[in-house]
Design a protein around this motif. Structure first.
Motif, PDB file in Angstrom:
ATOM      1  N   VAL A  11      54.947  24.058  63.174  1.00 30.63           N
ATOM      2  CA  VAL A  11      55.402  24.872  62.045  1.00 30.63           C
ATOM      3  C   VAL A  11      56.552  24.184  61.312  1.00 30.63           C
ATOM      4  CG1 VAL A  11      56.510  27.052  61.417  1.00 30.63           C
ATOM      5  CG2 VAL A  11      54.598  27.042  63.019  1.00 30.63           C
ATOM      6  N   LEU A  12      57.456  23.569  62.045  1.00 30.86           N
ATOM      7  CA  LEU A  12      58.600  22.909  61.414  1.00 30.86           C
ATOM      8  C   LEU A  12      58.167  21.786  60.479  1.00 30.86           C
ATOM      9  CD1 LEU A  12      61.123  22.782  64.384  1.00 30.86           C
ATOM     10  CD2 LEU A  12      61.274  24.178  62.306  1.00 30.86           C
ATOM     11  N   ARG A  13      57.036  21.172  60.734  1.00 29.40           N
ATOM     12  CA  ARG A  13      56.530  20.109  59.852  1.00 29.40           C
ATOM     13  C   ARG A  13      56.242  20.630  58.443  1.00 29.40           C
ATOM     14  NH1 ARG A  13      51.854  17.878  60.667  1.00 29.40           N
ATOM     15  NH2 ARG A  13      52.436  15.953  59.630  1.00 29.40           N
ATOM     16  N   LEU A  14      55.978  21.912  58.319  1.00 27.31           N
ATOM     17  CA  LEU A  14      55.699  22.497  57.011  1.00 27.31           C
ATOM     18  C   LEU A  14      56.953  22.583  56.143  1.00 27.31           C
ATOM     19  CD1 LEU A  14      53.478  25.489  58.199  1.00 27.31           C
ATOM     20  CD2 LEU A  14      52.690  23.293  57.258  1.00 27.31           C
ATOM     21  N   PHE A  15      58.106  22.581  56.772  1.00 22.68           N
ATOM     22  CA  PHE A  15      59.360  22.824  56.070  1.00 22.68           C
ATOM     23  C   PHE A  15      60.297  21.627  55.996  1.00 22.68           C
ATOM     24  CE2 PHE A  15      57.883  26.819  57.873  1.00 22.68           C
ATOM     25  CZ  PHE A  15      57.805  27.600  56.737  1.00 22.68           C
ATOM     26  N   SER A  16      60.002  20.588  56.743  1.00 18.69           N
ATOM     27  CA  SER A  16      60.934  19.469  56.801  1.00 18.69           C
ATOM     28  C   SER A  16      60.210  18.148  57.026  1.00 18.69           C
ATOM     29  CB  SER A  16      61.939  19.703  57.935  1.00 18.69           C
ATOM     30  OG  SER A  16      62.848  18.644  58.009  1.00 18.69           O
ATOM     31  N   LYS A  17      60.786  17.090  56.475  1.00 23.44           N
ATOM     32  CA  LYS A  17      60.259  15.741  56.701  1.00 23.44           C
ATOM     33  C   LYS A  17      60.908  15.096  57.916  1.00 23.44           C
ATOM     34  CE  LYS A  17      59.330  14.851  51.862  1.00 23.44           C
ATOM     35  NZ  LYS A  17      59.627  14.003  50.711  1.00 23.44           N
ATOM     36  N   ARG A  18      62.061  15.632  58.342  1.00 29.31           N
ATOM     37  CA  ARG A  18      62.801  15.047  59.457  1.00 29.31           C
ATOM     38  C   ARG A  18      63.258  16.143  60.407  1.00 29.31           C
ATOM     39  NH1 ARG A  18      66.992  11.001  57.723  1.00 29.31           N
ATOM     40  NH2 ARG A  18      65.190   9.649  57.861  1.00 29.31           N
ATOM     41  N   LEU A  19      63.197  15.820  61.688  1.00 28.39           N
ATOM     42  CA  LEU A  19      63.612  16.729  62.744  1.00 28.39           C
ATOM     43  C   LEU A  19      64.698  16.046  63.563  1.00 28.39           C
ATOM     44  CD1 LEU A  19      62.983  19.345  64.421  1.00 28.39           C
ATOM     45  CD2 LEU A  19      61.381  17.936  65.716  1.00 28.39           C
ATOM     46  N   VAL A  20      65.818  16.725  63.758  1.00 29.44           N
ATOM     47  CA  VAL A  20      66.923  16.213  64.570  1.00 29.44           C
ATOM     48  C   VAL A  20      67.258  17.299  65.586  1.00 29.44           C
ATOM     49  CG1 VAL A  20      69.311  15.400  64.579  1.00 29.44           C
ATOM     50  CG2 VAL A  20      67.831  14.875  62.630  1.00 29.44           C
ATOM     51  N   MET A  21      67.254  16.943  66.868  1.00 24.58           N
ATOM     52  CA  MET A  21      67.540  17.948  67.882  1.00 24.58           C
ATOM     53  C   MET A  21      68.029  17.319  69.178  1.00 24.58           C
ATOM     54  SD  MET A  21      63.739  19.185  68.909  1.00 24.58           S
ATOM     55  CE  MET A  21      62.531  18.061  69.542  1.00 24.58           C
ATOM     56  N   ARG A  22      68.653  18.135  69.990  1.00 24.23           N
ATOM     57  CA  ARG A  22      69.025  17.772  71.361  1.00 24.23           C
ATOM     58  C   ARG A  22      68.379  18.811  72.269  1.00 24.23           C
ATOM     59  NH1 ARG A  22      75.277  15.687  71.541  1.00 24.23           N
ATOM     60  NH2 ARG A  22      74.855  13.695  70.531  1.00 24.23           N
ATOM     61  N   VAL A  23      67.706  18.313  73.304  1.00 27.96           N
ATOM     62  CA  VAL A  23      66.946  19.193  74.184  1.00 27.96           C
ATOM     63  C   VAL A  23      67.329  18.940  75.634  1.00 27.96           C
ATOM     64  CG1 VAL A  23      64.634  19.883  74.919  1.00 27.96           C
ATOM     65  CG2 VAL A  23      65.015  19.135  72.558  1.00 27.96           C
ATOM     66  N   ILE A  58      58.513   9.623  66.388  1.00 30.18           N
ATOM     67  CA  ILE A  58      59.864   9.509  66.939  1.00 30.18           C
ATOM     68  C   ILE A  58      60.500   8.205  66.465  1.00 30.18           C
ATOM     69  CG2 ILE A  58      61.218   9.325  69.061  1.00 30.18           C
ATOM     70  CD1 ILE A  58      58.912  10.999  70.387  1.00 30.18           C
ATOM     71  N   VAL A  59      61.668   8.320  65.825  1.00 30.06           N
ATOM     72  CA  VAL A  59      62.380   7.132  65.352  1.00 30.06           C
ATOM     73  C   VAL A  59      63.665   6.886  66.140  1.00 30.06           C
ATOM     74  CG1 VAL A  59      61.379   7.228  63.042  1.00 30.06           C
ATOM     75  CG2 VAL A  59      63.544   8.417  63.494  1.00 30.06           C
ATOM     76  N   HIS A  60      64.094   7.877  66.910  1.00 25.80           N
ATOM     77  CA  HIS A  60      65.287   7.728  67.754  1.00 25.80           C
ATOM     78  C   HIS A  60      65.102   8.619  68.976  1.00 25.80           C
ATOM     79  CE1 HIS A  60      69.545   7.498  68.901  1.00 25.80           C
ATOM     80  NE2 HIS A  60      69.500   8.815  69.045  1.00 25.80           N
ATOM     81  N   TRP A  61      65.396   8.061  70.162  1.00 24.14           N
ATOM     82  CA  TRP A  61      65.256   8.810  71.419  1.00 24.14           C
ATOM     83  C   TRP A  61      66.334   8.304  72.358  1.00 24.14           C
ATOM     84  CZ3 TRP A  61      61.630  12.453  73.119  1.00 24.14           C
ATOM     85  CH2 TRP A  61      61.575  12.692  74.492  1.00 24.14           C
ATOM     86  N   ARG A  62      67.235   9.186  72.759  1.00 23.82           N
ATOM     87  CA  ARG A  62      68.320   8.748  73.642  1.00 23.82           C
ATOM     88  C   ARG A  62      68.774   9.895  74.542  1.00 23.82           C
ATOM     89  NH1 ARG A  62      74.086   6.007  71.985  1.00 23.82           N
ATOM     90  NH2 ARG A  62      74.819   5.785  74.117  1.00 23.82           N
ATOM     91  N   ASP A  63      69.025   9.573  75.785  1.00 26.41           N
ATOM     92  CA  ASP A  63      69.576  10.550  76.720  1.00 26.41           C
ATOM     93  C   ASP A  63      71.091  10.589  76.516  1.00 26.41           C
ATOM     94  OD1 ASP A  63      70.351  12.159  78.808  1.00 26.41           O
ATOM     95  OD2 ASP A  63      69.542  10.884  80.388  1.00 26.41           O
ATOM     96  N   ARG A  64      71.605  11.735  76.110  1.00 26.87           N
ATOM     97  CA  ARG A  64      73.035  11.896  75.834  1.00 26.87           C
ATOM     98  C   ARG A  64      73.760  12.676  76.925  1.00 26.87           C
ATOM     99  NH1 ARG A  64      75.546   9.000  71.787  1.00 26.87           N
ATOM    100  NH2 ARG A  64      74.126   8.769  70.044  1.00 26.87           N
ATOM    101  N   ARG A  65      73.147  12.815  78.092  1.00 25.18           N
ATOM    102  CA  ARG A  65      73.753  13.611  79.151  1.00 25.18           C
ATOM    103  C   ARG A  65      75.147  13.106  79.520  1.00 25.18           C
ATOM    104  NH1 ARG A  65      73.387  18.293  79.845  1.00 25.18           N
ATOM    105  NH2 ARG A  65      71.150  18.263  80.097  1.00 25.18           N
TER     106      ARG A  65
END
Length: 94
Positions: A11-23, A58-65
């Protein structure tokens, strides 16, 4: 905390070209819920699969723990940080 994570990613793809998150992920145990059933945990591998399946590149993937935990030495001693990564993701719509 979302139950239907993959649906939300689509659903988020319908509203944005870029997704930034921490999970907060849980790599050492099977998927399940934590914190009284309010947080539905997945592995970092599953997160990557869901993003790609939902049509994100995915253009960036990093563990920030390590940066997120003040007492890094304690968490690493118990290997908790290794098994519970905090994944920072930047993805673009395919």
């Amino acid at each position: 905390h979302m139950r239907q994570k993959e649906h939300l990613l689509k659903v988020l793809r319908l509203f944005s070209k870029r997704l930034v998150m921490r999970v907060n992920c849980q790599d050492s145990l099977p998927p399940g819920s934590a914190f009284g059933g309010s947080m539905h945990m997945i592995s970092s591998t599953r997160l990557r699969e869901m993003l790609q399946h939902a049509g994100w590149r995915i253009v960036h993937w990093r563990d920030r723990r390590c940066e997120a935990v003040v007492s890094v030495a304690v968490w690493h001693r118990d290997e908790w940080a290794t098994h519970n990564p905090l994944i920072e993701v930047v993805a673009e719509r395919c």
